[in-house]
Write a protein that holds these residues in place. Structure first.
Motif, short mmCIF file in Angstrom:
data_model
loop_
_atom_site.label_atom_id
_atom_site.label_comp_id
_atom_site.label_asym_id
_atom_site.label_seq_id
_atom_site.Cartn_x
_atom_site.Cartn_y
_atom_site.Cartn_z
N ALA A 260 0.86 -1.19 0.00
CA ALA A 260 0.00 0.00 0.00
C ALA A 260 0.90 1.24 0.00
O ALA A 260 2.09 1.14 0.30
CB ALA A 260 -0.89 -0.01 1.25
N PRO A 261 0.34 2.40 -0.32
CA PRO A 261 1.16 3.62 -0.29
C PRO A 261 1.76 3.85 1.10
O PRO A 261 1.16 3.46 2.12
CB PRO A 261 0.15 4.71 -0.66
CG PRO A 261 -0.91 4.00 -1.42
CD PRO A 261 -1.02 2.64 -0.81
N ARG A 262 2.90 4.50 1.10
CA ARG A 262 3.66 4.67 2.34
C ARG A 262 2.86 5.27 3.51
O ARG A 262 2.94 4.76 4.63
CB ARG A 262 4.88 5.54 2.01
CG ARG A 262 5.89 5.54 3.07
CD ARG A 262 7.11 6.27 2.59
NE ARG A 262 8.00 6.44 3.73
CZ ARG A 262 9.27 6.76 3.61
NH1 ARG A 262 9.79 6.92 2.42
NH2 ARG A 262 10.01 6.91 4.68
N PRO A 263 2.06 6.32 3.26
CA PRO A 263 1.30 6.87 4.40
C PRO A 263 0.34 5.85 5.02
O PRO A 263 0.13 5.85 6.23
CB PRO A 263 0.51 8.05 3.80
CG PRO A 263 1.11 8.30 2.46
CD PRO A 263 1.83 7.07 2.02
N VAL A 264 -0.20 4.99 4.18
CA VAL A 264 -1.12 3.96 4.69
C VAL A 264 -0.33 2.96 5.54
O VAL A 264 -0.77 2.55 6.63
CB VAL A 264 -1.86 3.25 3.52
CG1 VAL A 264 -2.68 2.07 4.03
CG2 VAL A 264 -2.73 4.23 2.76
N ILE A 265 0.85 2.57 5.05
CA ILE A 265 1.67 1.61 5.81
C ILE A 265 2.06 2.22 7.16
O ILE A 265 2.05 1.54 8.19
CB ILE A 265 2.92 1.20 4.98
CG1 ILE A 265 2.51 0.48 3.71
CG2 ILE A 265 3.88 0.37 5.83
CD1 ILE A 265 1.88 -0.89 3.88
N GLU A 266 2.37 3.51 7.15
CA GLU A 266 2.76 4.15 8.43
C GLU A 266 1.61 4.08 9.44
O GLU A 266 1.82 3.84 10.63
CB GLU A 266 3.17 5.60 8.18
CG GLU A 266 4.59 5.67 7.62
CD GLU A 266 4.95 7.05 7.05
OE1 GLU A 266 5.98 7.14 6.39
OE2 GLU A 266 4.16 8.02 7.27
#
Ligand SMILES: Cc1ncc(COP(=O)(O)O)c(C=O)c1O
Length: 406
Positions: A260-266
Motif C-alpha cells: 500500500a502507499p507509504r502513508p497507509v503503511i505508516e
C-alpha cells in the motif's frame, strides 16, 4: 455466574460465528467426504524443506529468531518479498510500502480498522469471502453487494450501487475484490474489468482492497499475464494489495503481506502495534529463507499440477452426473468451484441430508452473500480430498440433488 451479555461491546454484538468454521467440525466426522473446508491440502506443504530451514535458522541465530521484531515485519522478508512481488506479481514497490501480517485475514481486519467507522459503506462482490465479510461487518460497516458475472464484477451494477449510496448521502469508502479464482466462486476478473475498476475508483474516490491469495495457484502458467493484479496497473496508489503464503507454502506459518502507499503503511504500523506488537519472527524468517533458497519457486509448479488434476476430476464428475438445471463454474486456478441449483432449492436445507445420507459436506452459499441471496448456491472445495473421493463424493452429492430436481 456473571451475566456477561450486557458487558460485551457493540462491535461484538455484530459478530457472527463463521458457518465455515462450524461446518469444519461436521466435516471432520469420520467417513465424511469433505468439500466444505477450503483449506489447502496439508500434503502440499514442503514440510521437509521447512524443517531443514527452521533448523538452520535456530542453529545460526536462535536468539534473533525467537525475539520480538518490528511491527511492520522482518526486513529480510520484506526484501525477499519485493523481488517476488516484482517478478511474479508485476508489482514494483519499495520496502516502505509493505507490511507483513499474520495471514491476509489480519490484513483485512487491520485495513478495516484503519479506514472504517460504523456505518461506512464497503462494496463487496456477490458472493464474497466470508472472512472479508466478517472483518468489515464486525466493525459495523454497511456492506453493499455488487453482482458478479462469469468475467468478474458487474461494472454497471457497481456504478449503480455507488450512485444509490450517494443519493442517500453515503460515499462508499472501500471496494473489496478477489480478482483471481475468487473465494468462493472460482471466478476470475477479466483484465478489461480490472482496468475499468481503477477508472470507477478514481471517479468516485474509492479505495480498492485487492485480496489475491490464489493468483499463483493457477493451473496453466500461460494464463499468468491475464492474472496481473490491479495493483500492478495502479498509478494513483488507490489499491491496497493483500496476499499470503498460506496457499503456496504453508497455512500454519501465518505469513501474509500488504502492499500500500507509504502513508497507509505508516498508519497500519500504528494499528498493528496494538494488535500483536509484531508477527512471529521465526515464521517470517522461515518464509524469507524459503523465498531466498527458491523453495517457493520450486514448489509452485507442484501445487498447480496438484490442484489442476483435482479440479479436473471434480469437473468431469459433475459433467457425468446429469444434473438438469444445475450450473457450476469452471475455475482455472484456486481451490473451489461454485454450484448453482435451480432457484427453488435451498442448499442449507439440503446439507443435513447430504451429510447424513450421502456423507458429503459442502458450504451453503447464503453466508457468502451480503444481500440475503444465494440460498440455491453452494461452494465445493476440491483441495482436500483424493481424486477417488472427489469422484465418489460428487456422485453421492448428485444423488441427493437429483432427488430434489425431479
Ligand atoms: C480470499 C481470502 N482472503 C484471505 C484469506 C485468509 O488467508 P490467510 O489469513 O491464511 O492468509 C483466505 C483464506 O482462505 C481467502 O480465501
Amino acid at each position: 455466574m456473571i451475566d456477561f451479555a450486557p458487558l460485551y461491546s457493540r462491535d461484538v454484538a455484530c459478530m457472527r460465528y463463521s458457518p465455515i468454521r462450524r461446518m469444519a467440525k461436521l466435516a471432520m466426522q469420520p467417513g465424511i467426504i469433505g468439500f466444505a473446508a477450503g483449506t489447502p491440502s496439508a500434503t502440499t506443504f514442503p514440510a521437509e524443506e521447512i524443517r531443514r530451514i527452521a533448523g538452520e535458522i535456530l542453529e545460526k541465530d536462535a536468539q534473533g529468531a525467537l525475539q520480538y521484531g518490528l511491527t511492520l515485519g522482518f526486513a529480510g522478508l520484506i526484501d525477499a518479498l519485493n523481488s517476488f512481488n516484482k517478478t511474479r506479481r508485476g508489482i514494483d514497490c519499495t520496502a516502505e510500502e509493505v507490511c507483513i501480517v499474520s495471514g491476509s485475514q489480519q490484513a483485512l481486519d487491520l485495513i478495516g480498522r484503519l479506514f472504517l467507522d460504523p456505518g461506512d459503506v464497503v462494496l463487496i462482490e456477490l458472493p464474497s469471502y466470508i472472512g472479508g465479510i466478517s472483518a468489515f461487518r464486525n466493525l459495523q460497516a454497511e456492506l453493499v453487494g455488487v453482482r458478479q458475472a462469469s468475467d468478474g464484477i458487474d461494472i454497471e451494477d457497481l456504478v449503480a450501487r455507488i450512485e444509490a449510496c450517494r443519493v442517500r448521502g453515503r460515499n462508499p469508502k472501500l471496494l473489496y475484490v478477489i480478482p483471481n479464482f475468487q473465494n468462493p466462486s472460482g471466478i476470475t476478473m477479466s483484465v478489461e474489468k480490472r482496468r475499468a475498476l481503477l477508472g470507477v475508483a478514481a471517479r468516485y474516490q474509492l479505495l480498492i482492497v485487492e485480496d489475491d491469495p490464489y493468483g499463483e495457484v493457477c493451473f496453466d502458467e500461460s494464463l499468468m499475464p491475464s492474472l496481473r493484479p490491479i495493483k500492478s496497473m495502479d498509478t494513483e496508489g488507490r489499491v491496497l494489495y493483500l496476499s499470503t503464503f498460506s496457499k503456496i507454502l504453508a497455512a500454519g506459518l501465518r505469513v501474509g503481506w500488504i502492499v500500500a502507499p507509504r502513508p497507509v503503511i505508516e498508519k497500519l504500523d500504528l494499528v498493528k502495534q496494538s494488535t500483536d506488537l509484531c508477527g512471529s519472527m521465526l515464521d517470517q524468517r522461515i518464509v524469507a529463507e524459503c523465498l531466498r533458497q527458491g523453495v517457493v519457486d520450486r514448489h509452485l509448479p507442484k501445487i498447480r499440477e496438484f490442484y489442476r488434476r483435482k479440479c479436473r476430476v471434480m469437473l468431469e464428475s459433475l459433467e457425468k452426473a446429469v444434473l438438469p438445471g444445475v450450473q457450476w463454474t469452471r475455475p482455472e486456478g484456486g481451490l473451489f468451484l461454485w454450484i448453482t441449483l435451480p432457484a427453488r432449492l435451498d442448499s442449507e436445507a439440503l446439507l443435513s441430508e447430504s451429510i447424513e445420507s450421502a456423507r458429503v459436506a459442502y458450504v451453503p452459499g447464503h453466508p457468502f452473500y451480503v444481500d440475503d441471496a444465494g440460498r440455491n448456491t453452494l461452494r465445493v472445495a476440491f483441495s482436500k480430498e483424493s481424486e477417488d473421493n472427489i469422484r465418489a463424493g460428487i456422485d453421492r452429492l448428485a444423488q441427493v440433488f437429483r432427488r430434489h430436481l425431479e
